[in-house]
Design a protein around this motif. Structure first.
Motif, PDB file in Angstrom:
ATOM      1  N   LYS A   1     -29.532  44.527  -0.325  1.00  0.00           N
ATOM      2  CA  LYS A   1     -29.923  45.543   0.636  1.00  0.00           C
ATOM      3  C   LYS A   1     -30.178  46.838  -0.099  1.00  0.00           C
ATOM      4  O   LYS A   1     -29.818  46.986  -1.272  1.00  0.00           O
ATOM      5  CB  LYS A   1     -28.856  45.696   1.708  1.00  0.00           C
ATOM      6  CG  LYS A   1     -27.510  46.132   1.181  1.00  0.00           C
ATOM      7  CD  LYS A   1     -26.488  46.146   2.280  1.00  0.00           C
ATOM      8  CE  LYS A   1     -26.955  46.974   3.466  1.00  0.00           C
ATOM      9  NZ  LYS A   1     -25.831  47.566   4.188  1.00  0.00           N
ATOM     10  N   GLY A   2     -30.796  47.767   0.579  1.00  0.00           N
ATOM     11  CA  GLY A   2     -31.126  49.038  -0.054  1.00  0.00           C
ATOM     12  C   GLY A   2     -29.870  49.844  -0.346  1.00  0.00           C
ATOM     13  O   GLY A   2     -28.834  49.646   0.268  1.00  0.00           O
TER      14      GLY A   2
ATOM     15  N   GLY B   1     -34.835  49.105   2.824  1.00  0.00           N
ATOM     16  CA  GLY B   1     -35.262  49.122   1.435  1.00  0.00           C
ATOM     17  C   GLY B   1     -35.705  50.493   0.954  1.00  0.00           C
ATOM     18  O   GLY B   1     -35.366  51.528   1.538  1.00  0.00           O
ATOM     19  N   HIS B   2     -36.467  50.503  -0.114  1.00  0.00           N
ATOM     20  CA  HIS B   2     -36.796  51.760  -0.775  1.00  0.00           C
ATOM     21  C   HIS B   2     -38.269  52.100  -0.754  1.00  0.00           C
ATOM     22  O   HIS B   2     -38.693  53.075  -1.338  1.00  0.00           O
ATOM     23  CB  HIS B   2     -36.330  51.717  -2.233  1.00  0.00           C
ATOM     24  CG  HIS B   2     -34.850  51.618  -2.351  1.00  0.00           C
ATOM     25  ND1 HIS B   2     -34.038  52.706  -2.431  1.00  0.00           N
ATOM     26  CD2 HIS B   2     -34.042  50.535  -2.353  1.00  0.00           C
ATOM     27  CE1 HIS B   2     -32.785  52.312  -2.499  1.00  0.00           C
ATOM     28  NE2 HIS B   2     -32.758  50.998  -2.443  1.00  0.00           N
TER      29      HIS B   2
ATOM     30  N   THR C   1     -36.433  46.019  -1.040  1.00  0.00           N
ATOM     31  CA  THR C   1     -35.161  46.228  -1.716  1.00  0.00           C
ATOM     32  C   THR C   1     -35.242  45.825  -3.177  1.00  0.00           C
ATOM     33  O   THR C   1     -34.228  45.702  -3.847  1.00  0.00           O
ATOM     34  CB  THR C   1     -34.035  45.432  -1.041  1.00  0.00           C
ATOM     35  OG1 THR C   1     -34.524  44.149  -0.690  1.00  0.00           O
ATOM     36  CG2 THR C   1     -33.558  46.127   0.201  1.00  0.00           C
TER      37      THR C   1
ATOM     38  N   GLN D   1     -28.111  46.705  -7.615  1.00  0.00           N
ATOM     39  CA  GLN D   1     -28.404  45.276  -7.436  1.00  0.00           C
ATOM     40  C   GLN D   1     -27.695  44.404  -8.470  1.00  0.00           C
ATOM     41  O   GLN D   1     -28.265  43.459  -9.008  1.00  0.00           O
ATOM     42  CB  GLN D   1     -29.924  44.998  -7.482  1.00  0.00           C
ATOM     43  CG  GLN D   1     -30.764  45.880  -6.600  1.00  0.00           C
ATOM     44  CD  GLN D   1     -30.504  45.700  -5.131  1.00  0.00           C
ATOM     45  OE1 GLN D   1     -29.475  45.144  -4.743  1.00  0.00           O
ATOM     46  NE2 GLN D   1     -31.386  46.159  -4.283  1.00  0.00           N
TER      47      GLN D   1
END
Lengths: 348, 679
Positions: free
Chosen positions: B209-210, A286-287, B43, B16
């Protein structure tokens, strides 16, 4: 917690990384906390408790048990007062008092039960008056404060889940025991743990902005110095604190300064790119790592009195942000040092 | 009201696309049956979902109705609205479509509804207090970390979601009210999976997901840098706001247009064929696909559904359903996350076929292995590389850990004994202040754990006639013994998994050890998810050593596993005895612990304890002796590989121990079908 009996923060010998991580969080609560991992007896809890000495003052609405900010949370205050039955909806003149007080370290004991953490029905009030009223829990008290969880890895699973929920949202919603209530709950999460006793779930790890590993020092001089200071603190705490007051106050001033210049710190496009590529190289989920690394780098710049993020700030920030986030099987050790990752990403 | 809000407007969120589309469809057509968002932490799952708040359209409601009944649809009215209509007092009003969030701390009475204490006191009879399901009627119910929600709550929710009605039969209340809502859940599969039957009840599912693209990542950072500066400005400032307004308008139009969108029988047949080709026999899939493609057509301003729309939403529908199909298992290795949604019909087969593997941490993208120098997991049983990597001495080798996989569910049998533990593997009723409170009960345990709220609710309706002529002690409420309710908590007793690992020389052959370590690692990861305790015993040469005493640190166990050397003889019976001793002492400490001994061996015992018996006979005697304690369960994992001569000792051993017997290959779970219940 009584601030007079806390060991002075600046009297802690060594452990520079841990101290820096804590200071960064005091400067910028947006860093979402720090996790301190280390063996027993390495001064983790002492450091967190002594934080109380260097915390800044904030303005709060008088008489509010939620430490609400008079500048931004006035509306919320009245909504809560109405919900709790202390004020009538939309009538009359509304006045509030404003007081200043220090940010506190609120402790969440390991044995805390779900209802104490989340808040619950005020039984006494219900029995006496037959009315429902909320009894706020620890998450209410923690708003705009530091929430300290000692041995965070030993906390009950569902208590952790509740805490995480609030930490992520900055708002806590209670839907239990006939009570339906929402209040703000933005806190800096500080956890300490001894990894030997079991690790944290990755989900929880990720919620801690920074992570530091502390080790007992192997330098004889330092060990002697630690003992000396500890003994003189225990003998005459007041005198010891007085002796260190100057240093603690200097620290408070420096923190205050950093807080003031933080909004002006600039991160260039190149800096953003460097951060993103480090995180990509490290293979984080993720971020969150990117965002925290940016904030940490900016906070570091502010701490050093600069108004622009430099590469050195980013690299230092990466050391705090990456250790607990590198993508791996949840339980495997991290095989590569952070430096290697950084090195590779800078080359690439 | 104060609500957890997203820091970003919906349209400002970078990337996304799939999740955003699915969310919009849910707003347009609640009939789709909700959405499940799965993905790693961080995410933007909850950020995006919460941003939906800013887009919700207005809807017309009956004025004053707690359930927000639709004035135009009399069949869905609550009792009160029906009465209002009869009396002619039904008035129209409007509100923003509700977005209700269900926190993990929610108790049943707040979710489904229960007795209102204050009102019941006033009126002297049970009065209903509507719960979250009432509030969410005709709107969206969002549950973050849905996989951590109590099962009984989730079931109640899903029942209401599918029937559109909430039936409350508790605490002297009997009421049915309309409760039709879109349930949106988000979860991180690392923290445990949802059961397949629950998965199927979600209409749509997306994996997020990222971003892996540097530019996109930087763009996201820039966004957050702007947010951090607190100026309230977004990149391109007001343009984004305009986009948001436009999207909101579009949504409103789509919502009102939905009823007019039509679908031909041809297209319906197409949907049916699609489902069959996906191996998806659940009719829910067909229905959902039809509704979702209608919603998409409405969003695009079309009056009729075309194949384009069907194909575009199909991945969202089959994502979580195609898994169950046995034919798709062969493709299990490829990673489902990588590809992006697209409209090309031809490529679609590939896209959906591999989705049979559960999303555990076990199949992280292959990419990450490349950089780590020889430490991380090898792909499969790469013999040459792994066998020589960590060699120390000729007969003592340290083998790599083989590729971990998801393991079958190993559970103890559920019983009604009361325990004090708190693991996750074996459900049990818990008394004594620990465990999650699942509801009140009339029967008390030995530990006094009064559920005050339930007690008050029980006492409230009777206060009117009780209050006469009794001393009040300054309290308003009279509580009598029959009102007392106690907390019933549900926790899970923790298991102790004792890994007894064969590290003898024979295990080194044909990289058996690599595969075994892989299997053990998988079991360890599973133990982590279930919060079990683990211990490890390894045996080789003449000795069996407790490498790791019982601990809940699976990380530690993983480290020990990695450094476990191999070589020497096989003292199998000694290892069994050692495991038995360890379990016995652990049971003394905690009598309610449930030990499971996992014996991982090729069974080539050649080192005995005494000199009177042969290794195999001795093994049988020992096995019979240690298996007498009914509290301990045994599992034998046979590492003998098919290529060499099978002696079959592990199977014999399993028989003597009364153990479950597996070959390493058998452990790999298809996570849907294989639930092993050790009864």
């Amino acid at each position: 917690m009584n601030e007079y009996t806390n060991y002075p923060f600046s009297a802690i010998v060594g452990q520079e990384e841990m101290k820096l991580a804590l200071i960064l969080n005091v400067i910028n609560p947006g860093l979402s906390g720090v996790l301190i991992r280390g063996e027993k007896g390495t001064g983790k809890s002492t450091a967190v408790r002594s934080l109380a000495n260097i915390l800044p003052e904030i303005e709060v609405i008088e008489g509010s048990c939620f430490n609400l900010d008079p500048a931004t949370e006035l509306e919320t205050h009245w909504q809560i007062m109405e919900a709790m039955g202390h004020a009538k909806p939309g009538t009359g003149e509304r006045k509030i008092g404003v007081t200043r007080r220090k940010v506190e370290v609120v402790e969440l004991p390991v044995g805390a039960t779900e209802d104490r953490v989340a808040g619950t029905l005020d039984i006494e009030h219900a029995l006496k008056t037959g009315e429902k009223r909320i009894e706020p829990g620890i998450l209410a008290k923690a708003h705009r404060n530091i929430l300290y969880v000692d041995e965070v890895n030993l906390l009950d699973d569902h208590v952790v889940d509740i805490m995480l929920d609030a930490a992520a949202m900055g708002v806590h919603t209670i839907e239990r025991e006939g009570i339906s209530f929402t209040h703000p709950s933005r806190f800096t999460l500080v956890g300490t743990m001894n990894p030997e006793e079991g690790d944290l779930r990755p989900q929880l790890l990720d919620r801690f902005g920074l992570c530091v590993v502390v080790k007992g020092t192997t330098s004889i001089e330092e060990r002697v110095e630690i003992m000396k200071r500890r003994l003189s603190f225990e003998k005459k705490p007041e005198a010891f604190i007085e002796a260190w007051r100057g240093e603690d106050e200097a620290l408070v001033d420096k923190i205050e300064h950093a807080r003031n210049i933080y909004p002006e710190v600039i991160a260039s496009e190149d800096c953003l790119k460097t951060i993103a590529s480090i995180c990509l190289e490290a293979g984080v989920d993720g971020h969150r790592a990117d965002i925290i690394m940016l904030k940490a780098a900016k906070t570091l710049a502010a701490w050093y009195g600069e108004n622009e993020v430099k590469e050195g700030h980013i690299l230092k920030a990466a050391e705090f942000v990456l250790p607990h986030r590198t993508r791996r099987l949840p339980m495997m050790e991290m095989e590569e040092s952070i430096e290697k990752i950084i090195h590779r990403s800078l080359q690439g | 009201m104060i609500a957890p809000s997203s820091p970003l407007p919906f349209t400002a969120i970078v990337g996304q696309k799939e999740m955003k589309l699915a969310l919009l469809l849910c707003v347009i057509s609640p009939g789709i049956g909700g959405l499940l968002v799965r993905g790693e932490k961080g995410t933007g799952k909850s950020t995006t979902i919460r941003a939906l708040r800013g887009l919700l359209p207005l809807q017309s409601v009956v004025k004053g109705c707690v359930f927000g009944c639709d004035p135009d649809s009399p069949s869905s009215w609550c009792d009160k609205c029906r009465q209002r209509a009869k009396e002619g007092s039904l008035q129209r009003g409007s509100r923003v479509m509700p977005f209700v969030e269900l926190p993990l701390n929610a108790t049943q009475d707040r979710v489904l509804g229960g007795i209102d204490i204050s009102k019941s006191l006033k009126f002297g009879r049970p009065m209903f207090q509507p719960g979250l399901l009432a509030r969410a009627n005709r709107g969206i119910l969002y549950i973050d970390e849905i996989n951590l929600l109590e099962r009984h709550l989730l079931n109640g929710l899903l029942d209401a979601a599918s029937s559109g009605l909430n039936k409350v039969e508790r605490e002297g209340i009997s009421i049915v009210h309309p409760s039709s809502f879109s349930i949106i859940g988000s979860m991180n599969p690392e923290e445990g999976e949802l059961d397949p039957q629950i998965l199927d009840r979600f209409g749509l599912c997306v994996e997020v997901k990222g971003e892996e693209d540097l530019e996109k990542r930087t763009e996201i950072l820039r966004l957050f840098d702007l947010l951090d500066q607190g100026t309230g400005l977004l990149p391109n400032g007001d343009i984004k706001n305009k986009e948001e307004e436009e999207l909101k308008l579009k949504l409103e139009e789509a919502t009102s247009r939905l009823k007019e969108v039509e679908i031909t029988d041809d297209k319906r047949r197409f949907i049916g064929e699609l489902s069959i080709s996906r191996g998806c026999l659940s009719l829910r899939a067909d229905l959902t696909l039809e509704r979702a493609s209608k919603a998409l057509s409405a969003l695009r301003g079309k009056r009729e559904v075309s194949t384009d729309e069907i194909l575009e939403v199909a991945p969202l529908v089959y994502q979580h359903r195609a898994k169950a199909h046995p034919n798709t298992q062969e493709n299990g290795k490829s990673h489902p996350n990588g590809d992006k949604p697209h409209n090309n019909n031809g490529e679609r087969e590939d896209r959906n076929a591999p989705r049979d593997r559960p999303q555990g941490p076990s199949h992280l993208p292959q990419k990450e292995h490349k950089g780590s120098d020889g430490h991380a997991f090898r792909e499969g049983m790469d013999e040459e590389g792994s066998a020589h990597d960590g060699a120390k001495a000729p007969e003592e080798k340290v083998f790599d850990v083989g590729n971990p996989f998801n393991v079958k569910t190993i559970t103890g049998s559920n019983d009604r004994a009361k325990r004090y533990g708190h693991g996750k593997r074996t459900p049990t009723f818990v008394f004594g202040g620990r465990g999650r409170k699942i509801g009140p009960t009339c029967s008390r345990g030995s530990y006094i754990d009064i559920s005050f709220d339930a007690t008050l609710r029980a006492a409230a309706p009777r206060q009117r006639y009780r209050s006469k002529g009794k001393p009040s002690h300054g309290l308003l409420i009279h509580i009598e013994p029959q009102d007392l309710r106690f907390k019933q908590r549900k926790g899970t007793s923790s298991n102790l998994l004792v890994f007894v690992v064969d590290a003898s020389g024979s295990m080194g052959a044909r990289s058996r050890m690599v595969a075994s370590k892989g299997a053990i690692m998988s079991l360890l990861l599973d133990a982590y998810k279930k919060r079990d305790k683990v211990a490890m015993i390894s045996f080789r040469g003449s000795d069996a050593k407790t490498v790791l005493p019982p601990t809940s640190s699976v990380e530690l166990a993983g480290r020990h596993l990695k450094g476990l050397p191999t070589g020497g003889k096989t003292p199998l019976s000694k290892a069994l005895l050692r495991a038995h001793t360890l379990v016995t002492s652990a049971l003394l400490k905690d009598p309610l612990l449930r030990p499971i001994i996992l014996l991982i061996t090729d069974g080539r015992a050649n080192q005995t304890l005494s000199t009177t018996l042969g290794p195999v006979e001795e093994l049988e005697v020992v096995a019979e002796a240690v298996s007498r304690d009914p509290r301990t369960k045994f599992i034998v994992v046979d590492t003998e590989d098919a290529l060499s001569l099978r002696l079959g000792i592990p199977r014999l051993l399993a028989k003597r121990l009364g153990a479950a017997y597996f070959k390493i290959e058998d452990l790999k779970a298809d996570h849907l079908i294989s639930v092993l219940d050790l009864k």
